[in-house]
Enzyme design. Structure first.
Site, PDB file in Angstrom:
ATOM      1  N   LYS A  13       0.833  -1.216   0.000  1.00 19.43           N
ATOM      2  CA  LYS A  13       0.000   0.000   0.000  1.00 19.43           C
ATOM      3  C   LYS A  13       0.864   1.262   0.000  1.00 19.43           C
ATOM      4  O   LYS A  13       0.598   2.189  -0.759  1.00 19.43           O
ATOM      5  CB  LYS A  13      -0.927   0.052   1.226  1.00 19.43           C
ATOM      6  CG  LYS A  13      -1.943  -1.058   1.309  1.00 19.43           C
ATOM      7  CD  LYS A  13      -2.941  -0.824   2.423  1.00 19.43           C
ATOM      8  CE  LYS A  13      -2.336  -0.755   3.806  1.00 19.43           C
ATOM      9  NZ  LYS A  13      -1.764  -2.032   4.293  1.00 19.43           N
ATOM     10  N   ARG A  88      -9.416   1.446   8.798  1.00 19.52           N
ATOM     11  CA  ARG A  88      -8.985   0.097   9.139  1.00 19.52           C
ATOM     12  C   ARG A  88     -10.059  -0.656   9.912  1.00 19.52           C
ATOM     13  O   ARG A  88      -9.849  -1.824  10.251  1.00 19.52           O
ATOM     14  CB  ARG A  88      -7.743   0.202  10.019  1.00 19.52           C
ATOM     15  CG  ARG A  88      -6.448  -0.205   9.322  1.00 19.52           C
ATOM     16  CD  ARG A  88      -5.380  -0.084  10.359  1.00 19.52           C
ATOM     17  NE  ARG A  88      -4.175  -0.774  10.073  1.00 19.52           N
ATOM     18  CZ  ARG A  88      -3.114  -0.221   9.483  1.00 19.52           C
ATOM     19  NH1 ARG A  88      -3.159   0.989   9.022  1.00 19.52           N
ATOM     20  NH2 ARG A  88      -2.014  -0.925   9.350  1.00 19.52           N
ATOM     21  N   ARG A 127      11.665  -6.533   5.421  1.00 17.23           N
ATOM     22  CA  ARG A 127      11.527  -5.103   5.132  1.00 17.23           C
ATOM     23  C   ARG A 127      12.447  -4.233   5.992  1.00 17.23           C
ATOM     24  O   ARG A 127      12.520  -4.402   7.200  1.00 17.23           O
ATOM     25  CB  ARG A 127      10.061  -4.702   5.372  1.00 17.23           C
ATOM     26  CG  ARG A 127       9.799  -3.233   5.163  1.00 17.23           C
ATOM     27  CD  ARG A 127       8.358  -2.981   4.834  1.00 17.23           C
ATOM     28  NE  ARG A 127       7.503  -2.980   6.018  1.00 17.23           N
ATOM     29  CZ  ARG A 127       6.217  -2.667   5.972  1.00 17.23           C
ATOM     30  NH1 ARG A 127       5.640  -2.364   4.826  1.00 17.23           N
ATOM     31  NH2 ARG A 127       5.493  -2.683   7.065  1.00 17.23           N
ATOM     32  N   ARG A 160      11.284  -1.756  11.331  1.00 18.19           N
ATOM     33  CA  ARG A 160      10.201  -1.222  12.169  1.00 18.19           C
ATOM     34  C   ARG A 160       9.943  -2.183  13.328  1.00 18.19           C
ATOM     35  O   ARG A 160       9.981  -3.393  13.155  1.00 18.19           O
ATOM     36  CB  ARG A 160       8.917  -1.110  11.331  1.00 18.19           C
ATOM     37  CG  ARG A 160       8.866   0.127  10.491  1.00 18.19           C
ATOM     38  CD  ARG A 160       7.738   0.099   9.501  1.00 18.19           C
ATOM     39  NE  ARG A 160       6.441  -0.291  10.047  1.00 18.19           N
ATOM     40  CZ  ARG A 160       5.304  -0.205   9.359  1.00 18.19           C
ATOM     41  NH1 ARG A 160       5.287   0.261   8.135  1.00 18.19           N
ATOM     42  NH2 ARG A 160       4.175  -0.570   9.904  1.00 18.19           N
ATOM     43  N   ARG A 171      -0.484  -8.385  13.802  1.00 19.51           N
ATOM     44  CA  ARG A 171      -1.044  -7.448  12.817  1.00 19.51           C
ATOM     45  C   ARG A 171      -1.909  -8.181  11.799  1.00 19.51           C
ATOM     46  O   ARG A 171      -2.928  -7.665  11.358  1.00 19.51           O
ATOM     47  CB  ARG A 171       0.078  -6.685  12.108  1.00 19.51           C
ATOM     48  CG  ARG A 171       0.656  -5.581  12.985  1.00 19.51           C
ATOM     49  CD  ARG A 171       1.997  -5.132  12.494  1.00 19.51           C
ATOM     50  NE  ARG A 171       1.913  -4.324  11.298  1.00 19.51           N
ATOM     51  CZ  ARG A 171       2.901  -4.210  10.409  1.00 19.51           C
ATOM     52  NH1 ARG A 171       4.013  -4.878  10.562  1.00 19.51           N
ATOM     53  NH2 ARG A 171       2.745  -3.430   9.376  1.00 19.51           N
TER      54      ARG A 171
END
Ligand code: AMP
Length: 218
Positions: A13, A88, A127, A160, A171
């Site tokens: 996204k 969300r 990531r 992160r 998540r």
């Protein structure tokens, strides 16, 4: 154009929203980025949300609705925006619908990036993000030219806190329970456009451009 990008964490996204926003010349509004900035600045908002984010949970709806309302009222969002990471929950979607109706600026489309869970876990666990400009890298699919350094601004790359394994699985659970119902919500309102997010970055952008009826090359 007023567009929402929807999809699980790691669906792409942020990357797509950034490119689409440049192409359409509208702001990219990422609630995750706004919250991370607030955490880095140690503002009242940042202090309130840090632990929630580190656990991979959602920040309360009323807090998020206020943050987005304030952001959408700024002049640069007048002619359109790409929302990334908001709404969300169904409550957030209802609040967004209400605020946009009041502004007489309803959504044009909601683009869902469809990516399987195996792929999501692979993407999130590799990531790395630039600590300064927020650019994304990946140990396998998009390694930086120099290890640990951002290609664009040279700042150190960091992982992160919520990309660590426990937070990733939380998540994904939260996504399934709270965010996935938005797919039906927007399908019922005939705003949903589903795009295969398993393709490469450029192909996905082309597919998004196609469902939105905009020229991918412009
Ligand atoms: P993201 O960068 O979109 O993955 O967001 C990172 C984290 O910020 C999420 O895991 C949540 O803790 C928080 N967050 C971002 N957007 C929202 C939202 N719309 N509602 C609740 N929490 C959010």
């Amino acid at each position: 154009m007023r567009i929402v990008l929807l999809g699980p964490p790691g669906a792409g996204k942020g990357t797509q929203a950034k490119m689409l926003a440049e192409k359409l010349n509208v702001p990219h509004i990422s609630t995750g980025e706004m919250l991370r900035d607030a955490v880095a600045a140690q503002s009242d908002l940042g202090k309130r949300v840090k632990e929630i984010m580190d656990r991979g949970e959602l920040v309360p709806d009323d807090v998020m609705v206020e943050v987005v309302k304030e952001r959408l009222s700024q002049p640069d969002a007048k002619d359109g925006f790409i929302l990334d990471g908001f709404p969300r929950t169904v409550a957030q979607a209802e609040a967004l619908e209400k605020m946009l109706a009041q502004m007489k600026r309803p959504l044009d489309a909601v683009v869902e990036l469809d990516v399987g869970e195996d792929e999501i876990i692979r993407r999130l666990s590799g990531r790395w993000v630039c600590s300064s400009c927020g650019a994304n890298f990946h140990t396998v699919t998009r390694p930086p030219i120099e290890a640990g350094k951002c290609d664009y601004c040279g700042s150190p790359l960091i992982q992160r806190d919520d990309d660590k394994p426990e937070a990733i699985s939380r998540r994904l659970q939260v996504y399934r329970a709270q965010t996935q119902p938005l797919i039906d919500y927007y399908r019922e309102r005939r705003l949903l456009r589903t795009v295969n997010g398993r393709q490469g970055v450029e192909k996905t952008l082309e597919a998004i451009s196609e469902v939105l009826g905009i020229d991918a090359r412009s």
